[in-house]
Write an enzyme that holds these catalytic residues in place. Structure first.
Site, PDB file in Angstrom:
ATOM      1  N   GLU A  36       0.867  -1.168   0.000  1.00  0.00           N
ATOM      2  CA  GLU A  36       0.000   0.000   0.000  1.00  0.00           C
ATOM      3  C   GLU A  36       0.911   1.227   0.000  1.00  0.00           C
ATOM      4  O   GLU A  36       1.797   1.340   0.855  1.00  0.00           O
ATOM      5  CB  GLU A  36      -0.888   0.005   1.246  1.00  0.00           C
ATOM      6  CG  GLU A  36      -1.788   1.222   1.248  1.00  0.00           C
ATOM      7  CD  GLU A  36      -2.750   1.291   2.437  1.00  0.00           C
ATOM      8  OE1 GLU A  36      -2.753   0.381   3.278  1.00  0.00           O
ATOM      9  OE2 GLU A  36      -3.487   2.296   2.498  1.00  0.00           O
ATOM     10  N   ARG A 262       5.159 -12.496   9.762  1.00  0.00           N
ATOM     11  CA  ARG A 262       5.875 -11.282   9.384  1.00  0.00           C
ATOM     12  C   ARG A 262       7.231 -11.224  10.066  1.00  0.00           C
ATOM     13  O   ARG A 262       7.465 -11.877  11.079  1.00  0.00           O
ATOM     14  CB  ARG A 262       5.072  -9.993   9.599  1.00  0.00           C
ATOM     15  CG  ARG A 262       4.425  -9.741  10.875  1.00  0.00           C
ATOM     16  CD  ARG A 262       3.786  -8.323  10.944  1.00  0.00           C
ATOM     17  NE  ARG A 262       2.715  -8.082  10.010  1.00  0.00           N
ATOM     18  CZ  ARG A 262       2.624  -6.996   9.236  1.00  0.00           C
ATOM     19  NH1 ARG A 262       3.538  -6.056   9.269  1.00  0.00           N
ATOM     20  NH2 ARG A 262       1.607  -6.832   8.451  1.00  0.00           N
ATOM     21  N   LYS A 272       4.274   1.006   9.874  1.00  0.00           N
ATOM     22  CA  LYS A 272       4.427   2.206   9.053  1.00  0.00           C
ATOM     23  C   LYS A 272       3.929   3.436   9.809  1.00  0.00           C
ATOM     24  O   LYS A 272       4.464   4.517   9.640  1.00  0.00           O
ATOM     25  CB  LYS A 272       3.676   2.036   7.726  1.00  0.00           C
ATOM     26  CG  LYS A 272       4.427   1.136   6.757  1.00  0.00           C
ATOM     27  CD  LYS A 272       3.875   1.257   5.344  1.00  0.00           C
ATOM     28  CE  LYS A 272       2.878   0.170   5.076  1.00  0.00           C
ATOM     29  NZ  LYS A 272       2.435   0.103   3.685  1.00  0.00           N
TER      30      LYS A 272
HETATM   31  P1  ATP Z   1      -0.077  -1.557   7.063  1.00  0.00           P
HETATM   32  O1  ATP Z   1       0.375  -1.591   8.482  1.00  0.00           O
HETATM   33  O2  ATP Z   1      -0.198  -0.186   6.480  1.00  0.00           O
HETATM   34  O3  ATP Z   1      -1.175  -2.514   6.669  1.00  0.00           O
HETATM   35  P2  ATP Z   1       1.713  -3.444   5.949  1.00  0.00           P
HETATM   36  O4  ATP Z   1       2.942  -3.569   6.770  1.00  0.00           O
HETATM   37  O5  ATP Z   1       0.752  -4.534   5.900  1.00  0.00           O
HETATM   38  O6  ATP Z   1       1.139  -2.068   6.305  1.00  0.00           O
HETATM   39  P3  ATP Z   1       1.646  -3.297   3.087  1.00  0.00           P
HETATM   40  O7  ATP Z   1       2.120  -2.179   2.255  1.00  0.00           O
HETATM   41  O8  ATP Z   1       0.221  -3.632   3.090  1.00  0.00           O
HETATM   42  O9  ATP Z   1       2.167  -3.000   4.536  1.00  0.00           O
HETATM   43  O10 ATP Z   1       2.532  -4.571   2.808  1.00  0.00           O
HETATM   44  C1  ATP Z   1       2.839  -5.056   1.535  1.00  0.00           C
HETATM   45  C2  ATP Z   1       3.181  -6.501   1.651  1.00  0.00           C
HETATM   46  O11 ATP Z   1       4.303  -6.684   2.501  1.00  0.00           O
HETATM   47  C3  ATP Z   1       2.048  -7.296   2.248  1.00  0.00           C
HETATM   48  O12 ATP Z   1       1.888  -8.495   1.535  1.00  0.00           O
HETATM   49  C4  ATP Z   1       2.481  -7.556   3.645  1.00  0.00           C
HETATM   50  O13 ATP Z   1       1.923  -8.733   4.136  1.00  0.00           O
HETATM   51  C5  ATP Z   1       4.003  -7.607   3.513  1.00  0.00           C
HETATM   52  N1  ATP Z   1       4.634  -7.205   4.756  1.00  0.00           N
HETATM   53  C6  ATP Z   1       4.435  -6.067   5.439  1.00  0.00           C
HETATM   54  N2  ATP Z   1       5.158  -6.049   6.572  1.00  0.00           N
HETATM   55  C7  ATP Z   1       5.833  -7.199   6.615  1.00  0.00           C
HETATM   56  C8  ATP Z   1       6.750  -7.786   7.541  1.00  0.00           C
HETATM   57  N3  ATP Z   1       7.103  -7.155   8.666  1.00  0.00           N
HETATM   58  N4  ATP Z   1       7.251  -8.998   7.244  1.00  0.00           N
HETATM   59  C9  ATP Z   1       6.907  -9.630   6.115  1.00  0.00           C
HETATM   60  N5  ATP Z   1       6.048  -9.150   5.201  1.00  0.00           N
HETATM   61  C10 ATP Z   1       5.507  -7.945   5.447  1.00  0.00           C
HETATM   62 MG    MG Z   2      -1.245  -4.100   4.744  1.00  0.00          MG
END
Ligand code: ATP
Ligand code: MG
Length: 558
Positions: A36, A262, A272
């Site tokens: 996102e 994650r 974020k």
């Molecule tokens: P938000 O907290 O805004 O939802 P998010 O960390 O989920 O943010 P996204 O931009 O939606 O961020 O993430 C993009 C992709 O990266 C998604 O598939 C998410 O699952 C993955 N992702 C995000 N954070 C992690 C993490 N700490 N470890 C592994 N994958 C991650």
């Molecule tokens: Mg997300």
């Protein structure tokens, strides 16, 4: 297609292998990385990027880059641009497959109309608070909305009006008609669309209704022909809903959602929202502050794409959330730079040494090899003269027992140069050491075949030739391993006040005056360093990527 890799297998690859065995999706593997654009990417995203693009590579499949931009309020092109740059920098390529969920808004709208026509969605006039009260709890079923049984025609009319902007934010929502008594709360008539009169960074003011993530995501995956939709564990409970939308719309060749844990890293935060707070409230200098766990921060700090990819491989994928030791990330960059970075000499806290028996005005070029790990990196000349700088720490006036470096009456070797002996300590009126007077043994020149040896070797630079530089030493951003574990505290109270130490009176080899932004070096005995973008005109600024040895103890002793 057979898997082609040396990467150890894991549960995701096992699922994929299983699908391939049954010839699902005609044997194709197609993944996506769906950020996102509401912030910069961090090391957790890097794990997801390496996983998605890595799987596509290993199965000779494809991986798309898709911006999941369904919430106009928090998203911005600045983030889109940084994400493109960071994924490329990590070494991955999506060819021409860069998509936006917002590019599917028209189709998503049409699918919603179909859900309404089939009696699978309805327009609700309940307020947000009323919807919340209808939800029930994990142990009690919810209750139906009084608007749940609106006719298809009425739903279609209201949904069109929602799109046309005839209703205010929050006045109406479109909800899936599933089961308010489902044990899975996500299946209790979840929202599909909400009204939000906001300008979108891509679609401008064309839309005033926006689809929810849970609806947009499975359909975006399906539209792109994604076969395996990898996401983090918190979406496991959303999976029935993911499947429900696709099945209810009678689609075929459905993507399979697979969840993994994650990445969490010690001594930092990965949310974020929290990272944005650190940037906006100026606790750090920006998203690319070298202390940030962002990809641009790590890049500026001196991390290489290879070191991050190797780290991601080492972490692997798991089914349970855990904390990864940041020391593993640091290990990965040391391992990479050990082979690649030329070894040079830099004095961070200088004290001047006068070699009294070396002729005034004389200079000689000594030779030193650039990296013993890689002979092909060759050697270079370093100038030697009567006045040099050494590290204050490499001298002790009253040496403690195990100190084998310079002290009065004692000898030490200058790396790639001579053995010197300290004869006199010169102090100012305040009693501070200003100079050390030494003599060198001309018979001990490195490489001359001299066999005389002493216990210590130290680094140095010629005072006449050295170039001045600023060196920035970084430490953990937070004082405790898991800053997110103290919900009663503002996480910012846990910031490490000593995470940045600026040394502005450093001297480096003249060779380094030519260094360019991003160049990486090992400063012998000290660590790995990288030229910072703040280096402009004649000013050189170096970031310490990592010390040679682990520096944890510093915070823990405090
Ligand atoms: P938000 O907290 O805004 O939802 P998010 O960390 O989920 O943010 P996204 O931009 O939606 O961020 O993430 C993009 C992709 O990266 C998604 O598939 C998410 O699952 C993955 N992702 C995000 N954070 C992690 C993490 N700490 N470890 C592994 N994958 C991650
Ligand atoms: Mg997300």
């Amino acid at each position: 297609m057979e898997e082609n890799t040396n990467t150890p297998t894991n549960f995701i690859r096992e699922f994929i292998n299983e699908d391939l065995k049954q010839n699902k999706n005609d044997g194709k593997v197609h993944t996506r990385f769906p950020p996102e654009p509401n912030g910069y990417l961090h090391i957790g995203h890097a794990k997801s990027i390496c996983l998605n693009f890595g799987i596509a590579r290993d199965y000779q499949g494809l991986c798309n880059l898709r911006f999941d931009d369904t919430n106009p309020v928090k998203e911005d092109v600045e983030y889109v641009d940084s994400i493109i740059e960071d994924v490329k920098w990590l070494g991955f390529d999506w060819d021409d497959r860069m998509y936006y969920a917002s590019g599917y808004f028209e189709r998503l709208y049409d699918y919603a109309v179909q859900l309404i026509k089939d009696g699978n969605a309805y327009v609700d006039s309940s307020t947000a608070g009323e919807i919340k009260n209808q939800k029930g709890t994990p142990t009690e079923p919810g209750i139906n909305s009084p608007y749940r049984n609106r006719s298809v025609d009425e739903n279609l009319k209201l949904f069109t009006e929602m799109r046309e902007g005839k209703h205010e934010d929050g006045a109406l929502t479109l909800r899936a008609k599933i089961d308010m008594a489902s044990p899975n709360m996500h299946m209790r008539d979840p929202l599909i669309y909400r009204i939000k009169k906001a300008t979108h960074h891509n679609t401008g003011d064309k839309w005033c209704i926006y689809p929810m993530y849970d609806y947009a995501h499975p359909l975006s995956d399906w539209i792109e022909g994604i076969t395996h939709s990898l996401c983090t564990l918190e979406f496991e409970v959303h999976r029935p809903l993911y499947d429900w939308f696709l099945k209810t719309l009678n689609l075929e060749n459905l993507p399979r959602q697979i969840e993994f844990a994650r990445l969490n890293l010690t001594y930092t935060v990965m949310s974020k929202r929290k990272l944005l707070e650190l940037v906006m409230e100026k606790y750090v200098s920006g998203w690319d502050d070298p202390r940030m766990p962002t990809i641009c921060g790590l890049r500026r700090r001196g991390y290489t794409p290879e070191s991050i990819r190797n780290f991601a491989d080492k972490v692997g994928v798991a089914k349970r959330d855990a904390m990864t030791d940041v020391a593993l990330l640091e290990h990965s960059v040391r391992e990479d730079l050990n082979k690649k970075a030329p070894r040079v000499m830099a004095v961070m806290n200088p004290v001047k040494v006068i070699i009294t028996n070396y002729p005034e005005g004389q200079t000689e070029e000594l030779t030193t090899i650039n990296n013993p790990e890689d002979e092909s990196m060759g050697s270079r000349n370093i100038p030697f003269s009567r006045e040099i700088y050494i590290e204050q720490d490499d001298f002790q006036e009253v040496p403690h027992k195990k100190f084998h470096r310079l002290s009065p009456g004692n000898e030490v070797r200058l790396k790639s140069a001579y053995i010197i002996k300290c004869n006199e300590v010169i102090k100012n009126d305040a009693g501070e050491i200003v100079e050390l007077h030494c003599t060198h043994d001309p018979e001990t020149k490195s490489g001359s075949g001299s066999t005389r040896s002493v216990k210590g070797t130290i680094h140095w630079v010629s005072a006449l030739h050295a170039v001045k530089a600023e060196i920035r030493l970084y430490d953990r951003l937070f004082t405790i391993e898991d800053p997110s574990s103290h919900e009663e505290l503002d996480f910012k109270e846990l910031l490490n006040p000593h995470s940045l130490d600026i040394l502005s009176n450093c001297y480096i080899e003249p060779e380094l005056a030519k260094a360019k932004i991003g160049d990486k070096f090992q400063f012998v005995r000290q660590g790995y360093f990288c030229v910072d973008p703040l280096s402009i005109n004649d000013k050189l600024v170096f970031n310490r990527t990592v010390p040679l040895k682990d520096s944890w103890s510093k915070i823990e002793k405090k």
